[in-house]
Design an enzyme around this catalytic site. Structure first.
Site, short mmCIF file in Angstrom:
data_model
loop_
_atom_site.label_atom_id
_atom_site.label_comp_id
_atom_site.label_asym_id
_atom_site.label_seq_id
_atom_site.Cartn_x
_atom_site.Cartn_y
_atom_site.Cartn_z
CD GLU A 456 40.84 86.28 104.36
OE1 GLU A 456 41.58 86.65 105.26
OE2 GLU A 456 40.75 86.87 103.27
CD GLU A 735 40.51 93.48 103.37
OE1 GLU A 735 41.41 92.70 103.75
OE2 GLU A 735 39.77 93.23 102.40
#
Length: 886
Positions: A456, A735
């Site tokens: 990502e 996260e």
């Protein structure tokens, strides 16, 4: 003592190769006296550093202005170096004397300045392996100066006579390549020699044509690597020599057999340049209109870390622990036989059994392979790939080749100047601060990425706007975000919609894919407004508002044109309160109504555009956006607030947004505070918020007389909380609140980054509320500011410091015996501050051991709700008092 220091041009000291038409100069005033203000300045600009030929003199300009002073009267010329010096006077007509000489140097300002051609390797060495290009040239007389202007389609590095040029990495950086491509300028005077010289360029796929995004796609921007390089040499004789990329350059394979951002590198040290087959480079056609000079600060090597432990896992893996989740690569040394292949894999965590864990990397391989040449001790580090990791697994190494001292973690990130610090009496909060800082380091690598390890590593707009205020305290992010916002602006669609990521590489081919739909998400797209406004507040940078105003207003108009009601945003896809803990099973989206979140941010961004219009003197726009904001809030009230003043969105984030964005008043506001407290009590004083609500939660509590609750949330150590991660050994921000569960299992393999800075936005509350350093909107850049510590249960002392645009701001407080308060405050010269002494009365306060009325630098005192408000001019102040009521 009275002088000026820390002089910069466009935020940088002695910048090379800029293309700003009207550069801006900043400086800081330093004095050992209290109450010093700048009365006037004088700037001189010359062609030479001895100022024998002055080309411009401002004369004495009576003003306190000292940041981003725009040089409007000069016309810049390509390649020219401009020397400048400054002197200022204070209100007592005392002069600082002339500063040391500084300079800036212009780059190539026009397309006609570029005579070089884009040159590319043949398709068989177009990225795998990485191509190497070279050119030999002769210099027969002494060199006075030399510059290289260079960029690439792909990533590039240059060498001149065997020496690496510059210390920047991942050049030319990642921009919206179809629209904007940065070039760099290097002073190579000292690398040239009389006689034969050799220049070499090495190219890598990088973001330009490498594997990028969720679909393992390549060639996002193009399918040919290419170099554009122009060496301009000025001889002492007055002659000039130009060496530029053209078809006279030769190209061959490099030892880098494979290089990808996500996957790592493979290097064969047996491949020698001297043994290579060289072909002529191919000239290709590619625009030079898109070239812009380097805007952002470059990526550099910022730290080196030595491993702390050698581990043999239960599976028998040989693993090194660097003790810190970091971003960069490993430099290692090895001695062995020719053809031996060694491999280093990178991971953030070990699993609950202590084995090497890579499932959360998804398709990213994060693997470096090296094939030895067998010629003694060999030292290697990658070139065009970076990894996110704490642990490395070693394969192919012999036991005698593994010593901790042979491996070094090389930390790379954008060269952001550190400006802020925070520390306090609690070690776990200090570790939280450490984790916030390292979350920034790991994700500010040319663009503000969401995570640095999996497949990502994209510039998610939501993450950026949530964290920018925290980042602007910790480091000088003005150039970093200026560059990124320029890309955001050109990436907006014709209707003003903002991509989820900038630069945008995730538009899918599937029409049902959310990434291919023609609209943007609230809170993510609002980065178009929130980020430039934040830069203006923190740095006093009016120009960023001027440059981004069209982008800001386009975003508001985009929202206004969604759906049937121009004051309510209840259409399209939204991420909502992403990863909130009140989400439904198997959903990433929290329970807070997404239309409510979208409309709340619509109102908030409209209010910021209104303020921006006022700063820029656009009075008609001020009136327009004022009315629009009023209408949005009315519609939000009609839709989501009952006649009795109860917010119909009964989540923590629902109350938080209404209070933070000032969407409610009177009874409705009071009820929102009550409801928030009720919801927190129901969750046993734990948050349930996600990406949208978390950054504002503690701010809302402290600003609504619930500061003790904010402290209670801060100090929670069980899941979910900021400190829970620390109990699990985190060295960066996660996260997910439960990325690693209590039983040692992982939240998920799909989306579980252990270096994700968004929840690090709690730092903003630590700095602005606990330390109490708060700027004033009407005097941005900390020209005036408030020091108002919100002390609470759990801390005996706290200290925040900020190297602001005007100088060092410091706030320190300590409570002794629960009654005696000590506060030390530093206010830079040329600024004023309002200091709130909590629970204080003037007659009980001593400053530097004497009564307040006899103290220099104190302008006034008055009693306010919080305690005693003391207005001061610059200086360092030492307050001590016994809290009122004791």
């Amino acid at each position: 003592m009275f002088k000026i220091e820390k002089i910069t041009c466009e935020y940088k000291e002695n910048p090379m190769g800029i293309d700003v038409a009207q550069p801006r100069i900043s400086w800081k005033t330093l004095s050992d006296q209290r109450g010093i203000r700048q009365k006037s300045y004088q700037i001189q600009i010359a062609k030479s550093n001895d100022f024998s030929e002055i080309i411009w003199d401002s004369g004495e300009v009576v003003t306190e202005e000292s940041i981003l002073v725009e040089l409007k009267e000069l016309t810049m010329e390509s390649r020219k170096r401009y020397y400048y010096r400054i002197r200022v006077k204070n209100q007592h007509d005392e002069s600082s004397g002339w500063s040391e000489t500084h300079y800036w140097e212009m780059g190539l300002l026009n397309q006609r300045d570029w005579v070089a051609d884009w040159i590319s390797p043949s398709l068989d060495i177009n990225g795998k392996p990485c191509p190497i290009l070279k050119r030999d040239f002769q210099v027969d007389t002494p060199v006075k100066s030399a510059r290289i202007y260079a960029t690439a389609l792909g990533l590039y590095e240059l060498e001149l006579n065997g020496q690496r040029i510059g210390d920047d990495f991942f050049t030319p950086g990642w921009t919206s390549y179809e629209n904007r491509l940065q070039y760099q300028t290097y002073d190579v005077t000292d690398l040239l020699k009389q006689g034969l010289n050799e220049i070499i360029g090495l190219l890598g796929n990088g973001w330009y044509k490498g594997n990028l995004g969720f679909e393992e796609k390549s060639n996002h921007y193009g399918n040919r690597l290419a170099l554009l390089a122009q060496l301009e040499i000025e001889l002492h004789s007055g002659e000039t020599i130009s060496i530029f990329s053209d078809d006279s350059w030769k190209v061959s394979k490099s030892p880098i057999l494979m290089s990808e951002i996500y996957h790592g590198e493979t290097y064969d040290a047996r491949i020698k340049k001297s043994h290579q087959e060289w072909k002529s480079a191919e000239v290709i056609t590619y625009s030079k209109d898109i070239l812009v000079a380097q805007e952002n600060v470059p990526v550099k090597i910022m730290n080196e870390i030595t491993p702390i432990e050698l581990i043999e896992t239960p599976k028998g893996e040989i693993v090194l622990d660097l003790g810190q989740n970091m971003v960069g690569w490993v430099r290692f040394s090895i001695t062995g036989k020719s053809g031996q292949e060694v491999e280093i894999c990178h991971a953030e965590v070990l699993d609950h059994q202590g084995n090497f864990y890579t499932e959360n990397l998804r398709k990213a391989k994060q693997t470096v392979r090296y094939i030895l040449n067998g010629e003694g001790k060999e030292t290697f580090e990658p070139t065009f790939s970076f990894q996110g990791f704490r642990y490395i697994k070693l394969d192919g190494f012999e036991s005698d080749q593994i010593q901790l001292e042979n491996f070094t973690g090389i930390v790379l990130h954008s060269d952001l100047k550190v400006t802020g610090d925070f520390k306090c009496s609690d070690p776990m909060i200090n570790q939280l601060q450490h984790n916030i800082v390292w979350g920034l380091k790991g994700n500010f690598l040319d663009v503000p990425t969401d995570c640095p390890q999996r497949d990502e590593r994209l510039g998610w707009t939501g993450d950026a706007q949530m964290f920018i205020r925290t980042a602007a305290y910790l480091t000088n992010v003005a150039p970093f975000f200026t560059k990124w916002l320029h890309d955001l602006k050109v990436e907006q669609d014709e209707e003003g919609g903002v991509p989820f990521v900038v630069p945008n590489v995730i538009a899918g081919d599937d029409e049902e894919d959310i990434f291919d739909r023609p609209f943007s998400s609230a809170a993510w797209g609002d980065a178009a407004v929130i980020c430039p406004w934040t830069l203006y507040l923190c740095y006093g940078d009016r120009r960023i508002l001027e440059e981004q105003y069209e982008s800001m207003t386009s975003w508001i108009e985009y929202i206004r044109n969604q759906g049937e009601n121009e004051y309510l945003w209840n259409t399209g896809f939204h991420f909502g309160d992403w990863l909130a803990l009140d989400s439904k099973p198997d959903s990433y989206v929290g329970a807070t109504d997404r239309s409510y979140i979208a409309t709340a941010f619509y109102a908030y961004s409209t209010s910021l555009v209104k303020k921006t219009a006022a700063v820029l003197g656009k009075e008609e726009d001020v009136a327009y956006y004022q009315q629009l904001e009023t209408n949005i809030i009315k519609m939000l009230t009609d839709e989501f607030v009952t006649p009795n003043g109860k917010l119909a969105v009964s989540t923590q984030t629902g109350q938080i947004l209404a209070l933070m964005f000032d969407l409610l008043e009177g009874k409705a506001k009071d009820r929102a505070v009550e409801k928030l407290m009720e919801l927190l009590e129901e969750s046993d004083w734990h948050l349930t918020t996600g990406f949208v609500g978390t950054p504002y939660l503690n701010h809302v509590l402290s600003e609504n007389d619930q500061n003790e609750t904010a402290y209670k949330l801060l100090f929670q150590k069980d899941y979910p909380s900021w400190l829970y991660q620390i109990t699990k050994g985190a060295t960066t921000i996660w996260e997910h609140w439960d990325g690693l569960k209590e039983n040692g299992d992982f939240w998920s393999a799909d989306m579980n980054s252990f270096n994700h800075y968004a929840y690090g936005a709690i730092g903003d509350w630590l700095y602005r509320k606990v330390a109490g350093i708060e700027l004033h909107e009407n005097n941005p850049g900390y020209k005036t500011f408030t020091i108002s510590p919100h002390m609470g249960t759990g801390l005996e002392w706290a200290e925040g410091s900020l190297e602001s645009t005007y100088g060092l701001i410091r706030s320190y407080w300590k409570i002794t015996d629960e009654k005696t308060v000590t506060m030390e405050v530093t206010v830079p010269a040329n600024t004023t501050a309002e200091i709130i002494l909590p629970n204080a009365k003037a007659e009980r306060v001593k400053e530097s051991g004497v009564n307040m009325e006899t103290t220099d630098g104190i302008l006034s005192c008055e009693t306010v709700k919080e305690g005693l408000l003391v207005r001061v001019e610059s200086g360092t102040f030492h307050f001590e008092y016994i809290k009122d009521g004791l």
